[in-house]
Write an enzyme that holds these catalytic residues in place. Structure first.
Site, PDB file in Angstrom:
ATOM      1  N   MET A 182      28.307  59.333  27.242  1.00 50.48           N
ATOM      2  CA  MET A 182      27.969  58.953  25.976  1.00 50.48           C
ATOM      3  C   MET A 182      28.682  58.072  25.040  1.00 50.48           C
ATOM      4  O   MET A 182      29.975  58.006  25.103  1.00 50.48           O
ATOM      5  CB  MET A 182      27.633  60.254  25.002  1.00 50.48           C
ATOM      6  CG  MET A 182      26.998  60.237  23.949  1.00 50.48           C
ATOM      7  SD  MET A 182      26.272  61.826  22.978  1.00 50.48           S
ATOM      8  CE  MET A 182      27.917  62.418  22.430  1.00 50.48           C
ATOM      9  N   CYS A 183      28.220  57.199  24.603  1.00 51.86           N
ATOM     10  CA  CYS A 183      28.786  56.046  23.695  1.00 51.86           C
ATOM     11  C   CYS A 183      27.897  55.902  22.455  1.00 51.86           C
ATOM     12  O   CYS A 183      26.697  56.342  22.382  1.00 51.86           O
ATOM     13  CB  CYS A 183      29.024  54.797  24.447  1.00 51.86           C
ATOM     14  SG  CYS A 183      30.182  54.844  25.825  1.00 51.86           S
ATOM     15  N   GLY A 184      28.360  55.175  21.318  1.00 57.00           N
ATOM     16  CA  GLY A 184      27.734  54.984  20.188  1.00 57.00           C
ATOM     17  C   GLY A 184      27.700  53.310  20.075  1.00 57.00           C
ATOM     18  O   GLY A 184      28.528  52.768  20.196  1.00 57.00           O
ATOM     19  N   ARG A 227      29.700  60.184  18.977  1.00 56.59           N
ATOM     20  CA  ARG A 227      29.329  59.642  20.091  1.00 56.59           C
ATOM     21  C   ARG A 227      30.286  59.150  21.201  1.00 56.59           C
ATOM     22  O   ARG A 227      30.386  59.026  22.278  1.00 56.59           O
ATOM     23  CB  ARG A 227      28.101  58.703  19.958  1.00 56.59           C
ATOM     24  CG  ARG A 227      26.895  59.336  19.119  1.00 56.59           C
ATOM     25  CD  ARG A 227      26.028  58.318  19.564  1.00 56.59           C
ATOM     26  NE  ARG A 227      25.315  58.071  20.777  1.00 56.59           N
ATOM     27  CZ  ARG A 227      24.417  58.888  21.353  1.00 56.59           C
ATOM     28  NH1 ARG A 227      23.799  59.824  20.698  1.00 56.59           N
ATOM     29  NH2 ARG A 227      23.989  58.519  22.577  1.00 56.59           N
TER      30      ARG A 227
END
Lengths: 300, 229
Positions: free
Chosen positions: A1-3, A32
């Site tokens: 997960m990344c933002g 995130r």
């Protein structure tokens, strides 16, 4: 997960608010990706100057004064060379072509990694809480045209500033990625065979190098991303910015989230709606999720 | 605005955990209002009493998940996994929903006035879902029971590997998934669709819809297909 959070201002009157709008978006995507962050902003006078190239370095080997003096000696025709360090990143500006400045930096600071280059963009990265990094960079008060930020929860390679996005591998071209590519090693080998050099083992850098190569060969942003979609396998939401444009592409299965909000004054892209809640006019914005496998572009 | 004896929880003041904890202790017949949701995740999950909850704004992931009883009305849009695994009761979103709305839900009624992202009703197991707009690709993937009503269009691969869910579609599907076929609209289908549309407050006529369901060719393993594995 990344933002991911990206913003392009269509209305020049909003430019003084670029930093505060991006700061509000970034704060909402920290959950995130709390490991590290990167922020690229365009046409911010504090970081880039008209008629000059700016290169961003990580791990500058010397003080700002020493590096400035070494570059002035290397580039006698360039005039003053401005060097400023903000946290992990060092911005170097001079009135020469970007290619000349990057070559001079390789000569005088061979150990320093070049993470950003161009005449419009400044690329700021660091390890640690993204909100603290935004403080270090003074993000909230900058004025500019567009920007993209990324908060990273590392899954594929190490937590380092150099593994942080955005990847800026050609002039004013930034790429951020939420997801993972499964055939990046094969593509990297192919690009290396064509003479393209890599800075990291990161899968997203391969996408950035591939796209830069396609754009150099004459693709426009839409065609380049369509070619990327046909070449790369994996899960991704990509946001790409150039000197005059912003683009979004999700993989054909659309595993990774993305939401777009657009008004007459701005267009914003984020991983989640909550990153958009504080934008002015969000109540009446056109809000939609990008279709799988479709390239969306906005140009100034 | 508001209802007599309404409890108000402001998410600028309270945490989502405090909100959900309060909702779990609520008594039948109570009215609750949630203000400033700001796209927060996990809002109003696991409600297990006959209460009425109104959320004034947009919510993030997994809103009204595991919903058991009562009604949740969201006066905005919802993120991924809306009403995931809801069991009964009613969840109503006035705006749009992101992907995987109503995933694995066993019962109750989920109404989305706007559109949904991908995989609406994935693996649904008995819920009724009524969508006012379009649904994204792979909606009703491996859907097992319940009804999915789509008043707009459907993306690619509608009803892929579907079991016994009945899909009612007013617009066009970009494509049908494996083993999903159009089926005749008989009287009982028109009657149940009329009930669903009325329950969701829709004005469309059942005669405007077509029905899709399982061709039932994937139920059992056929040895002649073994080379495909």
């Amino acid at each position: 997960m990344c933002g991911i959070a990206a913003l392009q201002l269509k209305d020049p009157a909003l430019r003084p608010q670029l930093g505060s709008m991006m700061h509000a978006m970034l704060c909402e995507i920290v959950d995130r990706g709390p490991d590290s962050a990167g922020i690229a902003v365009y046409d911010v006078e504090r970081f880039v100057h008209a008629g000059q190239s700016t290169v961003t370095l990580l791990d500058s080997p010397s003080s700002d004064e020493e590096l400035s003096a070494a570059l002035a000696a290397e580039l006698p025709s360039a005039g003053a060379v401005e060097v400023r360090t903000l946290g992990d990143t060092t911005l170097v500006s001079a009135a020469v072509d970007t290619a000349i400045l990057t070559a001079a930096l390789r000569a005088v600071a061979p150990g320093a990694r070049q993470i950003g280059r161009g005449t419009h963009v400044a690329n700021l990265k660091g390890v640690g809480n993204p909100v603290d990094l935004a403080e270090t960079f003074g993000l909230a008060s900058v004025s500019g045209t567009q920007g993209v930020s990324h908060t990273r929860m590392a899954t594929e390679s190490a937590v380092t500033a150099s593994g942080s996005h955005p990847f800026t591998v050609d002039d004013d071209l930034c790429l951020v990625h939420n997801g993972s590519f499964s055939n990046h090693a094969t593509i990297r080998r192919g690009l290396r065979a064509q003479g393209i050099e890599f800075d990291s083992e990161n899968d997203s850098e391969v996408a950035a190098r591939y796209l830069a190569m396609r754009l150099r060969e004459g693709d426009d942003l839409t065609t380049g991303l369509e070619n990327l979609r046909e070449t790369f396998d994996g899960f991704y939401t990509l946001v790409v910015t150039t000197a005059d444009g912003l683009a979004v592409l999700r993989d054909p299965i659309a595993c990774k989230p993305a939401i777009i909000a657009e008004t007459d004054q701005w267009v914003a892209v984020a991983s989640e709606y909550r990153a958009l809640v504080d934008l002015p006019g969000i109540e009446t914005a056109n809000i939609f999720e990008p279709e799988p496998g479709e390239v969306y572009t906005w140009e100034f | 605005m508001g209802v007599l004896n309404e409890e108000v929880v402001d998410l600028h003041v309270s945490t989502v955990r405090e909100l959900n904890s309060a909702l779990h202790k609520a008594h039948d017949g109570e009215h609750w209002r949630v203000t400033n949701p700001g796209g927060a995740h996990n809002v109003a999950v696991g409600i297990d009493s006959e209460i009425d909850v109104v959320i004034d704004g947009h919510v993030g992931y997994f809103a009204a998940g595991m919903h058991q009883k009562g009604t949740v009305t969201i006066e905005g849009s919802a993120g991924t996994g809306l009403a995931e695994n809801m069991m009964s009761g009613r969840v109503h979103v006035k705006g749009n929903a992101s992907q995987s709305a109503g995933a694995t839900a066993h019962g109750g009624l989920l109404v989305i006035d706007g559109t949904t992202g991908a995989r609406c009703g994935i693996s649904m197991k008995g819920v009724d879902i009524v969508v006012g707009g379009n649904v994204g690709h792979m909606s009703a993937f491996m859907a097992q029971a319940g009804r999915l009503v789509i008043c707009g269009d459907a993306g690619d691969s509608l009803g892929d590997s579907i079991y016994e869910t009945r899909i009612y579609l007013k617009g066009q599907a970009r494509s049908l998934g494996s083993d999903c076929i159009e089926k005749p609209m008989r009287e009982e289908h028109l009657a149940e669709l009329a009930e669903l549309l009325a329950a969701a407050g829709r004005t469309e006529s059942p005669s405007e819809f077509r029905r899709y369901g399982s061709a039932r060719t994937l139920y059992h393993f056929h040895s002649e297909n073994s080379s495909a594995y």
